[in-house]
Design an enzyme around this catalytic site. Structure first.
Site, PDB file in Angstrom:
ATOM      1  N   ILE A  12       1.236   2.041   3.821  1.00 47.58           N
ATOM      2  CA  ILE A  12       0.605   3.316   3.435  1.00 47.58           C
ATOM      3  C   ILE A  12      -0.764   3.092   2.794  1.00 47.58           C
ATOM      4  O   ILE A  12      -1.665   3.930   2.935  1.00 47.58           O
ATOM      5  CB  ILE A  12       1.533   4.161   2.530  1.00 47.58           C
ATOM      6  N   ARG A  35       0.463  -9.504  -2.986  1.00 45.70           N
ATOM      7  CA  ARG A  35       0.773 -10.923  -2.788  1.00 45.70           C
ATOM      8  C   ARG A  35       0.191 -11.413  -1.472  1.00 45.70           C
ATOM      9  O   ARG A  35      -0.095 -12.584  -1.324  1.00 45.70           O
ATOM     10  CB  ARG A  35       2.294 -11.118  -2.820  1.00 45.70           C
ATOM     11  N   LYS A  88       4.824   8.610  -3.693  1.00 45.76           N
ATOM     12  CA  LYS A  88       6.149   9.222  -3.720  1.00 45.76           C
ATOM     13  C   LYS A  88       7.177   8.246  -3.174  1.00 45.76           C
ATOM     14  O   LYS A  88       6.812   7.411  -2.352  1.00 45.76           O
ATOM     15  CB  LYS A  88       6.190  10.550  -2.957  1.00 45.76           C
ATOM     16  N   ASP A 166      13.636   9.055   1.918  1.00 46.09           N
ATOM     17  CA  ASP A 166      12.234   8.629   1.759  1.00 46.09           C
ATOM     18  C   ASP A 166      11.312   9.611   2.489  1.00 46.09           C
ATOM     19  O   ASP A 166      10.389  10.141   1.878  1.00 46.09           O
ATOM     20  CB  ASP A 166      12.045   7.189   2.243  1.00 46.09           C
TER      21      ASP A 166
HETATM   22  P1  NAP Z   1       5.461  -1.498   2.446  1.00 45.55           P
HETATM   23  O1  NAP Z   1       4.352  -1.641   3.432  1.00 45.55           O
HETATM   24  O2  NAP Z   1       6.781  -2.091   2.777  1.00 45.55           O
HETATM   25  O3  NAP Z   1       5.080  -2.061   1.022  1.00 45.55           O
HETATM   26  C1  NAP Z   1       3.842  -1.863   0.394  1.00 45.55           C
HETATM   27  C2  NAP Z   1       3.410  -3.137  -0.326  1.00 45.55           C
HETATM   28  O4  NAP Z   1       4.151  -3.267  -1.533  1.00 45.55           O
HETATM   29  C3  NAP Z   1       3.694  -4.395   0.446  1.00 45.55           C
HETATM   30  O5  NAP Z   1       2.642  -4.693   1.325  1.00 45.55           O
HETATM   31  C4  NAP Z   1       3.873  -5.424  -0.616  1.00 45.55           C
HETATM   32  O6  NAP Z   1       2.659  -6.083  -0.804  1.00 45.55           O
HETATM   33  C5  NAP Z   1       4.257  -4.650  -1.842  1.00 45.55           C
HETATM   34  N1  NAP Z   1       5.641  -4.967  -2.214  1.00 45.55           N
HETATM   35  C6  NAP Z   1       6.743  -4.750  -1.490  1.00 45.55           C
HETATM   36  N2  NAP Z   1       7.843  -5.147  -2.160  1.00 45.55           N
HETATM   37  C7  NAP Z   1       7.389  -5.653  -3.317  1.00 45.55           C
HETATM   38  C8  NAP Z   1       8.037  -6.229  -4.426  1.00 45.55           C
HETATM   39  N3  NAP Z   1       9.365  -6.360  -4.475  1.00 45.55           N
HETATM   40  N4  NAP Z   1       7.275  -6.629  -5.466  1.00 45.55           N
HETATM   41  C9  NAP Z   1       5.940  -6.467  -5.429  1.00 45.55           C
HETATM   42  N5  NAP Z   1       5.280  -5.934  -4.393  1.00 45.55           N
HETATM   43  C10 NAP Z   1       5.998  -5.534  -3.348  1.00 45.55           C
HETATM   44  O7  NAP Z   1       5.709   0.054   2.115  1.00 45.55           O
HETATM   45  P2  NAP Z   1       4.881   1.351   2.501  1.00 45.55           P
HETATM   46  O8  NAP Z   1       5.373   1.894   3.793  1.00 45.55           O
HETATM   47  O9  NAP Z   1       3.436   1.129   2.330  1.00 45.55           O
HETATM   48  O10 NAP Z   1       5.462   2.352   1.390  1.00 45.55           O
HETATM   49  C11 NAP Z   1       5.070   2.234   0.036  1.00 45.55           C
HETATM   50  C12 NAP Z   1       5.303   3.581  -0.633  1.00 45.55           C
HETATM   51  O11 NAP Z   1       4.524   4.568   0.070  1.00 45.55           O
HETATM   52  C13 NAP Z   1       6.767   4.070  -0.571  1.00 45.55           C
HETATM   53  O12 NAP Z   1       7.128   4.656  -1.780  1.00 45.55           O
HETATM   54  C14 NAP Z   1       6.744   5.092   0.560  1.00 45.55           C
HETATM   55  O13 NAP Z   1       7.704   6.122   0.343  1.00 45.55           O
HETATM   56  C15 NAP Z   1       5.345   5.651   0.458  1.00 45.55           C
HETATM   57  N6  NAP Z   1       4.872   6.206   1.730  1.00 45.55           N
HETATM   58  C16 NAP Z   1       5.008   5.492   2.907  1.00 45.55           C
HETATM   59  C17 NAP Z   1       4.614   6.051   4.112  1.00 45.55           C
HETATM   60  C18 NAP Z   1       4.769   5.329   5.438  1.00 45.55           C
HETATM   61  O14 NAP Z   1       4.458   5.927   6.483  1.00 45.55           O
HETATM   62  N7  NAP Z   1       5.200   4.082   5.481  1.00 45.55           N
HETATM   63  C19 NAP Z   1       4.082   7.355   4.133  1.00 45.55           C
HETATM   64  C20 NAP Z   1       3.886   8.025   2.921  1.00 45.55           C
HETATM   65  C21 NAP Z   1       4.299   7.434   1.740  1.00 45.55           C
HETATM   66  P3  NAP Z   1       2.609  -7.681  -0.990  1.00 45.55           P
HETATM   67  O15 NAP Z   1       3.851  -8.252  -0.381  1.00 45.55           O
HETATM   68  O16 NAP Z   1       1.380  -8.099  -0.283  1.00 45.55           O
HETATM   69  O17 NAP Z   1       2.531  -7.874  -2.462  1.00 45.55           O
END
Ligand code: NAP
Length: 302
Positions: A12, A35, A88, A166
């Site tokens: 995101i 990271r 969120k 989610d």
């Molecule tokens: P993601 O790509 O899986 O994770 C985002 C980043 O968070 C990862 O690149 C990672 O970065 C870091 N991370 C993950 N687990 C971690 C941990 N245990 N400790 C520290 N850092 C960690 O997730 P995302 O899809 O972007 O979603 C993130 C948030 O945005 C969620 O709450 C989701 O509901 C919201 N969101 C997502 C979307 C969508 O389409 N995916 C849409 C709207 C909102 P590093 O590993 O590089 O540190």
């Protein structure tokens, strides 16, 4: 322009936060913490405490992490006296967010729990149209493909990841914004894959004739609709709130700019020294996980 740091450079952040900040008249992306992820031309950190110590000039932090690690980062940011914006859902649990609210207030900093779907182009007009009417029934259909939107993201199926809630919480953020009177959950049926800890589908029943159908197994065209019947006509929000139809007729609402609008709002909140934390969408999710009848379905693999 104020400097801001983005934490968690994942899906995101890259899809929405980075472009929204690049186009913003208010913000300058001055640092990232991740990271593994970086943004070209922006100072990268791999350790959050190190960034907070090294960049005292950055007073505003935006967290784009999944909900499970988010509280520790949020607490550290607030303790370091930074204003804070949360993706969120704002936490894994309601109590986590209550604790962050209290900490932000004690520290005299701004906390913004964002709901990006509330910024969808049709939502404000839908709220205004519904304000003078009596809602007779409403139905949410929120069906999408988890493999497309969360490719390989096992955290969504781990405790705290909320599963189909989610995306479903986005629908609930719109519902709680536009309905003229609050409703409460009365029943839920939750479908859990046999190998996972969170639901992949949910059927919700609320007071006031409101129902919802969330499913994460829809391939092909995706459906994000909220249909409302009132004493004065029918309303349909489509495409996650981007399109508004009244009695079947399209009412154009201009461009959909959810994430730019969130950053506009954060600039206003910081200028005013005011927090914005509304937990109404998350209360419905907590209630569904509390009241829901569990049905086990076939295992899910990415
Ligand atoms: P993601 O790509 O899986 O994770 C985002 C980043 O968070 C990862 O690149 C990672 O970065 C870091 N991370 C993950 N687990 C971690 C941990 N245990 N400790 C520290 N850092 C960690 O997730 P995302 O899809 O972007 O979603 C993130 C948030 O945005 C969620 O709450 C989701 O509901 C919201 N969101 C997502 C979307 C969508 O389409 N995916 C849409 C709207 C909102 P590093 O590993 O590089 O540190």
């Amino acid at each position: 322009m104020q400097p801001i740091a983005l934490v968690g450079i994942g899906k995101i952040a890259v899809d929405q936060h980075v472009p929204a900040l690049a186009a913003s008249p208010d913000w300058h992306l001055a640092a990232t913490v991740s990271r593994s992820g970086t943004v070209e031309g922006v100072e990268p950190f791999t350790d959050f405490a190190a960034m907070l110590a090294a960049r005292e000039d950055i007073r505003v932090i935006s967290l784009c992490l999944p909900p499970q690690p988010r509280f520790a980062y949020a607490e550290a940011a607030l303790k370091a006296g930074r204003h804070l914006m949360l993706e969120k859902p704002p936490g894994q649990t309601l109590a986590e967010v209550h604790a962050l609210q209290a900490l932000a207030a004690a520290q005299g900093v701004v906390l913004f729990a964002t709901w990006h779907s509330r910024m969808a182009a049709g939502v404000a007009a839908a709220k205004a149209w519904l304000a003078g009417r009596v809602v007779q029934s409403a139905h949410i259909t929120w069906r999408e493909d988890v493999r497309k939107w969360h490719p390989g993201q096992d955290w969504v199926f781990e405790p705290g990841g909320m599963g189909v809630f989610d995306p479903g919480i986005n629908a609930l953020s719109v519902l709680t914004e536009v309905l003229p009177a609050p409703v409460h959950l009365t029943a839920a049926v939750l479908q859990y894959p046999a190998n996972r800890a969170t639901p992949i589908a949910a059927a919700l029943t609320f007071s006031g004739g409101v129902t919802a159908d969330f499913d994460w197994r829809q391939e092909g065209p995706q459906t994000w609709d909220i249909a409302v019947e009132t004493d004065g006509g029918s309303l349909l929000l489509r495409d996650g709130g981007a399109r508004l139809l009244i009695d079947g007729a399209e009412h154009p609402q201009g461009p959909n700019r959810e994430y730019p609008a969130l950053y506009d709002r954060m600039a206003e909140l910081v200028a005013a020294g005011r927090s914005d934390v509304d937990l109404a969408p998350m209360v419905h999710v907590a209630d569904a996980l509390s009241l829901g009848r569990r049905v086990v379905v076939e295992p899910f693999h990415f």
